[in-house]
Design a protein around this motif. Structure first.
Motif, PDB file in Angstrom:
ATOM      1  N   LYS A  70      52.604  32.020  51.563  1.00  0.00           N
ATOM      2  CA  LYS A  70      53.225  31.031  50.868  1.00  0.00           C
ATOM      3  C   LYS A  70      52.925  31.208  49.192  1.00  0.00           C
ATOM      4  N   THR A  71      51.751  31.238  48.781  1.00  0.00           N
ATOM      5  CA  THR A  71      51.752  31.104  47.629  1.00  0.00           C
ATOM      6  C   THR A  71      52.008  32.581  46.822  1.00  0.00           C
ATOM      7  N   ASP A  80      55.729  32.093  45.886  1.00  0.00           N
ATOM      8  CA  ASP A  80      55.825  31.182  44.784  1.00  0.00           C
ATOM      9  C   ASP A  80      55.391  32.114  43.449  1.00  0.00           C
ATOM     10  N   GLU A 121      58.417  34.962  42.724  1.00  0.00           N
ATOM     11  CA  GLU A 121      59.578  34.330  42.266  1.00  0.00           C
ATOM     12  C   GLU A 121      59.136  33.891  40.759  1.00  0.00           C
TER      13      GLU A 121
END
Length: 167
Positions: free
Chosen positions: A42-43, A46, A49
């Motif tokens: 998940k990190t 981020d 992106e």
């Protein structure tokens, strides 16, 4: 956990995008080291992106490396291979960052029992490694080279191939 809390505090203080990118990468590394792969993914998403948005080539490359490393640790060798090999193929410099990627790729090849391919890769970069001042990375490289030599020697002499844990 203490280091992770400090990194989260930095993120909470709305740092510049450049600093945020570095902090997110560090958080991914901590999650990976702790075995928290879902949080790492998940990190990492981020982080990737953000690196794309701010056009941070080093951040993009490092995020790709972390993605390949995460695949590797989860025994998804096919995706790890594709990810890391693509990074290596598109880089023509030999610096500490690239050295880390090479070591990860060789470790992956060992885990895949692709010892001949690993040996070719070791030979390709051997001279650069010998000249390098990055001692920790040199140690990892030579350790992997030795593991490959042992595996190839046992396979050749005894027809036996040991797994990477035994080596």
């Amino acid at each position: 956990i203490n280091a992770l809390n400090k990194l989260q505090a930095i993120i909470a203080n709305n740092p510049t995008d450049d600093i945020k990118s570095i902090v997110l990468n560090d958080m991914v590394n901590l999650y990976i080291d702790d075995g928290a792969y879902e949080e790492a993914k998940k990190t990492l998403n981020d982080c990737y992106e953000l690196a794309l948005r701010i056009n941070d080539e080093q951040g993009i490359r490092y995020s790709e490396y972390l993605k390949g490393r995460l695949y590797h640790l989860q025994n998804d060798y096919k995706n790890s291979y594709k990810t890391i090999f693509a990074m290596l193929k598109n880089n023509n410099t030999f610096d500490e960052e690239y050295f880390i990627y090479i070591n990860e790729f060789i470790s992956l090849l060992i885990d895949m029992k692709e010892y001949n391919h690993g040996f070719e890769f070791v030979e390709k970069y051997f001279e650069e490694v010998v000249k390098s001042d990055y001692l920790e990375n040199k140690l990892i490289f030579f350790k992997n080279a030795l593991r490959i030599q042992i595996a190839l020697n046992f396979k050749k002499r005894r027809g036996v191939c040991y797994d990477s844990e035994t080596l």
